[in-house]
Design an enzyme around this catalytic site. Structure first.
Site, short mmCIF file in Angstrom:
data_model
loop_
_atom_site.label_atom_id
_atom_site.label_comp_id
_atom_site.label_asym_id
_atom_site.label_seq_id
_atom_site.Cartn_x
_atom_site.Cartn_y
_atom_site.Cartn_z
N SER A 195 4.06 17.25 -17.64
CA SER A 195 4.21 15.81 -17.82
C SER A 195 2.93 15.25 -18.42
O SER A 195 1.86 15.85 -18.31
CB SER A 195 4.50 15.15 -16.47
OG SER A 195 4.38 13.74 -16.55
N TYR A 208 2.11 13.56 -7.58
CA TYR A 208 2.82 14.04 -8.77
C TYR A 208 1.83 14.49 -9.84
O TYR A 208 1.98 15.56 -10.42
CB TYR A 208 3.72 12.92 -9.30
CG TYR A 208 4.60 13.32 -10.45
CD1 TYR A 208 5.78 14.04 -10.24
CD2 TYR A 208 4.29 12.96 -11.77
CE1 TYR A 208 6.60 14.40 -11.30
CE2 TYR A 208 5.10 13.32 -12.83
CZ TYR A 208 6.25 14.04 -12.59
OH TYR A 208 7.07 14.40 -13.63
#
Length: 328
Positions: A195, A208
């Site tokens: 990501s 995350y």
């Protein structure tokens, strides 16, 4: 007349060693300069002339998190390429639907297995089943991911642990399970779906971001290990997309959609498959992420902070509504 011999003096040895060291330095520096020029020219040419795509006909492609989101969409892209698809997910219904859709797209060999990638023993057990029933996986796409959507101090320990287990540790277990066969044959492809949050910290995504940073570091290190051992036939691709409109980050907004748009999942899936077929080492989406990463590397820290504020990194998660079981 007798011949006399005496060992070289320590000063001579030091002088010789220094000369050799200097010569090695000059030669390796010259090699670095020449190869740097060559690879930069090669990169420019590839930007102008499309890279030939490799033939993956007959390859076994395993996608984790294939029950929805870009996992499903990547499976649909590969369905057109005459490969054997292996789908892993924690949702039996999701995988059944993906299998049905891929067959409609022309896939003739589709296998799906219920597997929680965060569970090491389950990964190893199901991997053995795949090897026995399908064969050796040649393209491994680690796509499964979750997000808590909570600020660090508000996130329960159990959710933080689960985030790291799914987003990071699962990569360790799948690599352990499938990489040995790739190494033995010097043939394969490892794909890490990370990501943009694995490149730049984001307010409200501490766990995350940590998991995605770790996934990138792990994938890069394994890639170097492969090169160091001469296994250049095993390729690697690291994918770092911005927010994708799959439901995982429902509610999140972007401040400047022209610069950093919420990505269309079909667009992402097509670009990921193309990156695999053209053996790209890194894929950042949108392309503007490449510029932002370049800026991050040399801007003063305080300027990076105001740039983050300008881009909305402080408020991305303010309206988050997605839930953890969805895939990115």
């Amino acid at each position: 007349m007798p011949i006399s011999w005496s060992p070289p003096s320590s000063s001579w040895i030091l002088a010789t060693g220094f000369t050799n060291l200097r010569m090695n330095f000059l030669l390796e520096t010259l090699q670095l300069i020449v190869l740097s020029i060559y690879y930069n020219v090669e990169a420019i040419i590839k930007c102008i002339i499309p890279t030939k795509k490799k033939d993956v006909t007959g390859e076994i492609v395993l996608i984790t998190g294939a029950g929805s989101g870009i996992g499903r969409l990547m499976a649909l892209e590969f369905a057109r390429l005459d490969v054997a698809l292996v789908l892993w997910d924690i949702s039996q219904e999701g995988m059944k639907e993906t299998a049905r859709l891929t067959k409609e797209k022309g896939a003739s060999r589709v296998h799906y297995y219920l597997c929680d990638c965060s569970d090491k023993s389950e990964v190893y057990r199901v991997a053995k089943q795949v090897k026995r029933e399908v064969g050796d996986v040649r393209i491994l796409i680690n796509n499964a991911g979750i997000v808590t959507g909570k600020k660090f101090m508000d996130a329960p320990d159990s959710l933080i642990e689960k985030t790291l287990e799914v987003n990071t540790m699962s990569h360790f277990w799948t690599y352990k399970a499938f990489l040995p066969a790739m190494v033995d044959n010097n043939h394969g492809h490892l794909v890490c779906i990370s990501s943009s949050a694995g490149l730049i910290g984001v307010n409200g995504l501490a766990d995350y971001c940590a998991s995605k940073f770790a996934a990138i570091g792990f994938a890069e290190s394994v890639a170097l290990e492969l090169l160091a051992t001469g296994k250049d036939g095993v390729k690697t691709t690291i994918v770092c997309p911005y927010f994708i409109n799959t439901g995982m980050f429902d509610g999140c907004s972007t401040k400047w959609p022209t610069l950093l748009p919420i990505l269309d999942p079909v667009y992402v899936a097509k670009n990921v498959v193309n990156a695999i077929l053209t053996e790209q080492s890194y894929l950042l989406l949108p392309r503007s992420m490449n510029l932002l990463m370049a800026l991050k590397s040399f801007l003063p820290s305080k300027q990076s902070v105001i740039l983050g504020k300008y881009l909305g990194a402080f408020n991305f998660m303010d309206t988050f509504q997605g839930h953890q079981k969805k895939r990115n």
